[in-house]
Enzyme design. Structure first.
Site, PDB file in Angstrom:
ATOM      1  N   SER A  15      38.668  53.793  52.161  1.00 41.44           N
ATOM      2  CA  SER A  15      37.631  53.752  51.344  1.00 41.44           C
ATOM      3  C   SER A  15      36.337  53.554  52.543  1.00 41.44           C
ATOM      4  CB  SER A  15      37.695  52.612  50.513  1.00 41.44           C
ATOM      5  OG  SER A  15      38.799  52.484  49.518  1.00 41.44           O
ATOM      6  N   THR A  42      44.683  52.743  51.648  1.00 38.21           N
ATOM      7  CA  THR A  42      45.229  52.014  50.798  1.00 38.21           C
ATOM      8  C   THR A  42      45.079  51.833  49.306  1.00 38.21           C
ATOM      9  OG1 THR A  42      45.967  50.390  52.875  1.00 38.21           O
ATOM     10  CG2 THR A  42      46.103  49.275  50.670  1.00 38.21           C
ATOM     11  N   CYS A  43      43.645  51.758  49.036  1.00 39.83           N
ATOM     12  CA  CYS A  43      43.149  51.503  47.736  1.00 39.83           C
ATOM     13  C   CYS A  43      43.590  52.788  46.997  1.00 39.83           C
ATOM     14  CB  CYS A  43      41.597  51.452  47.972  1.00 39.83           C
ATOM     15  SG  CYS A  43      40.823  51.635  46.471  1.00 39.83           S
ATOM     16  N   CYS A  48      44.602  49.481  44.988  1.00 37.21           N
ATOM     17  CA  CYS A  48      43.794  49.087  43.752  1.00 37.21           C
ATOM     18  C   CYS A  48      44.335  50.258  42.646  1.00 37.21           C
ATOM     19  CB  CYS A  48      42.354  49.212  44.115  1.00 37.21           C
ATOM     20  SG  CYS A  48      41.763  48.409  45.739  1.00 37.21           S
ATOM     21  N   LYS A  51      47.702  50.372  41.683  1.00 37.95           N
ATOM     22  CA  LYS A  51      48.085  49.034  41.050  1.00 37.95           C
ATOM     23  C   LYS A  51      47.347  48.917  39.531  1.00 37.95           C
ATOM     24  CE  LYS A  51      45.065  46.179  41.029  1.00 37.95           C
ATOM     25  NZ  LYS A  51      44.695  45.316  41.979  1.00 37.95           N
ATOM     26  N   TYR A  99      39.301  63.223  47.504  1.00 42.53           N
ATOM     27  CA  TYR A  99      38.771  62.904  49.103  1.00 42.53           C
ATOM     28  C   TYR A  99      38.490  63.887  49.786  1.00 42.53           C
ATOM     29  CZ  TYR A  99      38.272  57.928  47.977  1.00 42.53           C
ATOM     30  OH  TYR A  99      37.945  56.765  47.537  1.00 42.53           O
ATOM     31  N   ALA A 115      45.028  58.957  65.783  1.00 43.50           N
ATOM     32  CA  ALA A 115      43.821  58.915  66.703  1.00 43.50           C
ATOM     33  C   ALA A 115      44.052  57.726  67.617  1.00 43.50           C
ATOM     34  CB  ALA A 115      42.494  58.906  66.327  1.00 43.50           C
ATOM     35  N   TYR A 182      46.607  37.780  45.725  1.00 42.68           N
ATOM     36  CA  TYR A 182      46.212  38.731  44.776  1.00 42.68           C
ATOM     37  C   TYR A 182      47.593  39.806  44.338  1.00 42.68           C
ATOM     38  CZ  TYR A 182      41.116  38.751  45.649  1.00 42.68           C
ATOM     39  OH  TYR A 182      39.923  38.497  45.566  1.00 42.68           O
ATOM     40  N   GLU A 186      49.434  39.927  40.829  1.00 41.05           N
ATOM     41  CA  GLU A 186      49.604  41.116  40.112  1.00 41.05           C
ATOM     42  C   GLU A 186      50.677  41.746  39.830  1.00 41.05           C
ATOM     43  OE1 GLU A 186      44.770  42.331  41.262  1.00 41.05           O
ATOM     44  OE2 GLU A 186      46.523  43.246  42.270  1.00 41.05           O
ATOM     45  N   ARG A 203      54.595  29.019  48.537  1.00 36.18           N
ATOM     46  CA  ARG A 203      54.726  27.878  49.546  1.00 36.18           C
ATOM     47  C   ARG A 203      53.880  26.676  49.106  1.00 36.18           C
ATOM     48  NH1 ARG A 203      52.277  30.275  55.371  1.00 36.18           N
ATOM     49  NH2 ARG A 203      50.448  30.736  54.576  1.00 36.18           N
ATOM     50  N   ARG A 209      45.014  30.115  46.034  1.00 37.16           N
ATOM     51  CA  ARG A 209      44.171  29.469  46.881  1.00 37.16           C
ATOM     52  C   ARG A 209      42.628  30.167  47.021  1.00 37.16           C
ATOM     53  NH1 ARG A 209      43.676  28.735  52.228  1.00 37.16           N
ATOM     54  NH2 ARG A 209      45.346  30.218  52.697  1.00 37.16           N
ATOM     55  N   GLY A 270      50.182  38.535  52.692  1.00 37.73           N
ATOM     56  CA  GLY A 270      49.367  38.907  53.321  1.00 37.73           C
ATOM     57  C   GLY A 270      49.284  40.316  54.277  1.00 37.73           C
ATOM     58  N   ASP A 311      38.969  46.223  56.389  1.00 37.74           N
ATOM     59  CA  ASP A 311      40.369  45.129  56.400  1.00 37.74           C
ATOM     60  C   ASP A 311      40.543  44.894  57.954  1.00 37.74           C
ATOM     61  OD1 ASP A 311      40.518  45.263  53.672  1.00 37.74           O
ATOM     62  OD2 ASP A 311      42.741  45.673  53.584  1.00 37.74           O
ATOM     63  N   HIS A 444      27.964  39.298  19.232  1.00 37.81           N
ATOM     64  CA  HIS A 444      28.750  38.630  18.379  1.00 37.81           C
ATOM     65  C   HIS A 444      29.508  39.808  17.458  1.00 37.81           C
ATOM     66  CE1 HIS A 444      30.590  35.277  16.342  1.00 37.81           C
ATOM     67  NE2 HIS A 444      30.350  36.005  15.115  1.00 37.81           N
ATOM     68  N   GLU A 449      30.209  36.358  24.853  1.00 35.54           N
ATOM     69  CA  GLU A 449      29.132  35.816  24.311  1.00 35.54           C
ATOM     70  C   GLU A 449      29.250  34.171  24.669  1.00 35.54           C
ATOM     71  OE1 GLU A 449      28.748  35.123  20.063  1.00 35.54           O
ATOM     72  OE2 GLU A 449      30.645  36.012  19.835  1.00 35.54           O
TER      73      GLU A 449
HETATM   74  P1  NDP Z   1      46.785  37.189  50.329  1.00 29.75           P
HETATM   75  O1  NDP Z   1      45.941  36.745  51.431  1.00 29.75           O
HETATM   76  O2  NDP Z   1      45.722  37.340  49.100  1.00 29.75           O
HETATM   77  O3  NDP Z   1      47.954  36.175  49.959  1.00 29.75           O
HETATM   78  C1  NDP Z   1      48.933  36.167  50.667  1.00 29.75           C
HETATM   79  C2  NDP Z   1      49.693  35.001  50.107  1.00 29.75           C
HETATM   80  O4  NDP Z   1      50.927  34.973  50.945  1.00 29.75           O
HETATM   81  C3  NDP Z   1      49.114  33.733  50.004  1.00 29.75           C
HETATM   82  O5  NDP Z   1      49.541  32.884  48.886  1.00 29.75           O
HETATM   83  C4  NDP Z   1      49.747  32.798  51.094  1.00 29.75           C
HETATM   84  O6  NDP Z   1      49.905  31.386  51.098  1.00 29.75           O
HETATM   85  C5  NDP Z   1      51.304  33.459  51.261  1.00 29.75           C
HETATM   86  N1  NDP Z   1      51.536  33.679  52.606  1.00 29.75           N
HETATM   87  C6  NDP Z   1      51.165  33.925  53.865  1.00 29.75           C
HETATM   88  N2  NDP Z   1      52.016  33.852  54.755  1.00 29.75           N
HETATM   89  C7  NDP Z   1      53.292  33.408  54.283  1.00 29.75           C
HETATM   90  C8  NDP Z   1      54.656  33.334  54.785  1.00 29.75           C
HETATM   91  N3  NDP Z   1      54.754  33.293  56.275  1.00 29.75           N
HETATM   92  N4  NDP Z   1      55.488  32.641  53.942  1.00 29.75           N
HETATM   93  C9  NDP Z   1      55.139  32.451  52.810  1.00 29.75           C
HETATM   94  N5  NDP Z   1      53.793  32.788  52.208  1.00 29.75           N
HETATM   95  C10 NDP Z   1      52.943  33.204  52.871  1.00 29.75           C
HETATM   96  O7  NDP Z   1      47.342  38.520  50.522  1.00 29.75           O
HETATM   97  P2  NDP Z   1      48.085  39.686  49.538  1.00 29.75           P
HETATM   98  O8  NDP Z   1      49.098  40.310  50.261  1.00 29.75           O
HETATM   99  O9  NDP Z   1      48.264  38.965  48.162  1.00 29.75           O
HETATM  100  O10 NDP Z   1      46.809  40.640  49.411  1.00 29.75           O
HETATM  101  C11 NDP Z   1      46.530  40.973  50.811  1.00 29.75           C
HETATM  102  C12 NDP Z   1      44.842  41.700  50.543  1.00 29.75           C
HETATM  103  O11 NDP Z   1      44.442  42.580  49.725  1.00 29.75           O
HETATM  104  C13 NDP Z   1      44.194  40.464  50.085  1.00 29.75           C
HETATM  105  O12 NDP Z   1      43.263  39.606  51.135  1.00 29.75           O
HETATM  106  C14 NDP Z   1      43.051  40.905  49.147  1.00 29.75           C
HETATM  107  O13 NDP Z   1      41.925  40.577  49.650  1.00 29.75           O
HETATM  108  C15 NDP Z   1      43.396  42.404  49.085  1.00 29.75           C
HETATM  109  N6  NDP Z   1      43.652  42.603  47.640  1.00 29.75           N
HETATM  110  C16 NDP Z   1      42.660  42.619  46.594  1.00 29.75           C
HETATM  111  C17 NDP Z   1      43.127  43.086  45.227  1.00 29.75           C
HETATM  112  C18 NDP Z   1      41.984  43.002  44.056  1.00 29.75           C
HETATM  113  O14 NDP Z   1      40.907  42.935  44.520  1.00 29.75           O
HETATM  114  N7  NDP Z   1      42.416  42.829  42.952  1.00 29.75           N
HETATM  115  C19 NDP Z   1      44.376  43.155  44.817  1.00 29.75           C
HETATM  116  C20 NDP Z   1      45.390  43.270  45.789  1.00 29.75           C
HETATM  117  C21 NDP Z   1      45.201  43.011  47.192  1.00 29.75           C
HETATM  118  P3  NDP Z   1      48.577  30.525  51.553  1.00 29.75           P
HETATM  119  O15 NDP Z   1      47.831  30.590  50.345  1.00 29.75           O
HETATM  120  O16 NDP Z   1      49.515  29.171  51.368  1.00 29.75           O
HETATM  121  O17 NDP Z   1      47.915  30.904  52.750  1.00 29.75           O
END
Ligand code: NDP
Length: 455
Positions: A15, A42-43, A48, A51, A99, A115, A182, A186, A203, A209, A270, A311, A444, A449
């Site tokens: 993107s 990825t998107c 996105c 998904k 694209y 590259a 996320y 999802e 965890r 969070r 993550g 990213d 309404h 609203e």
């Molecule tokens: P996130 O960073 O959102 O969440 C990662 C989750 O995994 C958190 O709950 C984290 O816990 C947990 N975690 C991290 N490391 C470990 C580990 N070693 N063991 C167990 N749990 C762990 O990542 P996602 O993979 O869900 O998404 C990646 C990115 O993609 C996001 O940053 C988001 O911005 C983007 N995204 C956006 C979407 C949207 O806009 N709708 C949809 C999908 C992805 P803790 O909270 O404790 O750190």
């Protein structure tokens, strides 16, 4: 015009990379972009877009269940995963073509290959059978994105990431999702809506969070009432492969001594910047702890002609943010308008079921930054559900700075939350006050609203 082959060479046609290429070319720059995997990044391919299609598919479970309340009777609904995936793949292929067409019509040269930077002005592209080619460029943009991060626990090779979840051959009967971000939330909703038995393991004490706590608590209740098992405060220690049936071929050993059997385990813990073997070390580009390219407010790295967006910089990892960063960069480089990126008041949504969306600050952040804040909330049963046995409640919430009356945050969990919050994001970004919200006439009957009638 410089002596280099290109004015801008972009690595990564996701993107951010595509938008930066097109805009730079629009300003008259000679631009090339390299992509080793898929156009749209990825998107478009494993994020996105597919998904959201899967979320839409899984929402039919609710529609069928609720239909009888409105007098409709239909046969027993049947779901075909293979059909959904094939249709989704066809749509993604169409988007890949779009694209390609966008780059082509903008006059951007596309290199389909990997590259690598040899020095700050030289890029080598590996074309598979076509061999290697070296080109030079005045400016370089790194927009390579990120990749799922799988923790190194025993048996992790049996787990899948979101990349594979989009291409599973069959819908798993029992699936465990690890991670409370996320993607985890999802996919838990997607699989549950389509009929899988789902356990989500996180965890911490409460998932998502960083989002509003009341919204997160409410979502946990709604997901539980849909039959998703939420196991908070525990970790998977190892994954064991069993000899059992496809539904129970894996056993997850948890740190609380318990274990869970399932057919698939999806890790959504993550993502990490995709910087390996990019040749950053050949240019002296400084990266952070997780490999993210460190950049300033203009997306410039420590090397003056090397820039990074999206990213790979691990700032706010959202597609529209990468696109914004791309547009700022093109203006900065080729329109003579140095434009810093704006990461303030970014609206975002989690396509959970029900979905949640938010713009601006959560209560705790608002208190920390502004001192005294007023919180307005409403929890209600949406009109559409009153004729059904679906007991889902919608939650809307406004956080307001007491001294100025300015709306600092708007949060919603419920049907259409992303659509509604997108509209409100304009008002919140403009600095609207609670009085401004109140002065807007309600439409309404709607859920939206509630935002202009909060007392
Ligand atoms: P996130 O960073 O959102 O969440 C990662 C989750 O995994 C958190 O709950 C984290 O816990 C947990 N975690 C991290 N490391 C470990 C580990 N070693 N063991 C167990 N749990 C762990 O990542 P996602 O993979 O869900 O998404 C990646 C990115 O993609 C996001 O940053 C988001 O911005 C983007 N995204 C956006 C979407 C949207 O806009 N709708 C949809 C999908 C992805 P803790 O909270 O404790 O750190």
């Amino acid at each position: 015009m410089t002596d280099y082959d290109y004015d801008l060479f972009v690595i990564g046609a996701g993107s951010g990379g595509v938008r930066a290429s097109r805009m730079a070319a629009g300003y008259g720059a000679r631009v090339a972009v390299a992509e080793e995997r898929y156009l749209g990044g990825t998107c478009v391919n494993v994020g996105c877009v597919p998904k959201k299609l899967l979320v839409c598919a899984s929402a039919f479970a609710d529609h069928y269940r609720e239909a009888s309340g409105f007098g409709w009777t239909a046969g027993e609904p049947a779901f075909d995963w293979a059909q959904l995936i094939a249709n989704k793949d066809r749509e993604i292929e169409r988007l890949n073509g779009i694209y390609r067409g966008l780059l082509d019509s903008a006059g951007v040269e596309l290199f389909e290959g990997r590259a690598r930077l040899l020095d700050p002005h030289t890029v080598e592209i590996e074309h598979g059978e076509n061999g290697r080619r070296r080109v030079s460029s005045d400016q370089i943009l790194i927009a390579v994105g990120s990749w799922p991060d799988m923790p190194p626990i025993s048996g992790i090779e049996h787990a899948i990431s979101s990349n594979e979840a989009f291409y599973l051959e069959r819908l798993p009967e029992r699936v465990v999702v690890v991670g409370g971000g996320y993607i985890g939330v999802e996919f838990a909703g997607i699989f549950a809506g389509l009929g899988s038995q789902v356990t989500l393991i996180y965890r911490g004490p409460l998932f998502l969070r960083g989002f509003d706590e009341e919204v997160r608590t409410h979502l946990a209740e709604e997901m539980s009432s849909r039959g998703i098992e939420l196991r908070f405060g525990c970790q998977v220690e190892s994954i064991e492969k069993l000899a059992g049936s496809a539904a129970d071929r894996l056993r997850l050993h948890l740190d609380d001594g318990d274990s869970v059997d399932c057919g698939e385990v999806l890790y959504a813990t993550g993502r990490t910047p995709l910087v390996a073997d990019l040749g950053l070390e050949n240019c002296g580009v400084v990266v952070g702890e997780n490999g993210e390219v460190l950049v300033d407010e203009f997306s410039r790295s420590n090397v003056p002609n090397i820039w990074a967006i999206g990213d790979v910089t691990d700032r706010l990892n959202l597609t529209p943010v990468a696109i914004h960063e791309a547009m700022c960069l093109a203006r900065t480089l080729f329109a003579g308008e140095p434009t810093p990126v704006d990461h303030e008041t970014v609206a975002t949504a989690v396509f959970s079921q029900p979905p949640l969306a938010a713009v601006g600050l959560i209560e705790e952040e608002a208190r920390a930054r502004y001192g005294e804040v007023d919180v307005y909330r409403s929890r209600f049963r949406p009109l559409k559900l009153t004729l059904t046995d679906n007991q889902e409640r919608t939650l809307v919430k406004l956080i307001v700075d007491r001294s100025s009356g300015r709306v600092l945050g708007a949060h919603m969990l419920g049907a259409d939350a992303p659509e509604i919050i997108q509209g409100l994001a304009v008002a919140v970004k403009m600095g609207a006050t609670k009085d401004d919200f109140d002065a807007a006439m309600a439409i309404h009957p709607t859920s939206a609203e509630e935002f202009v009638t909060l007392r």
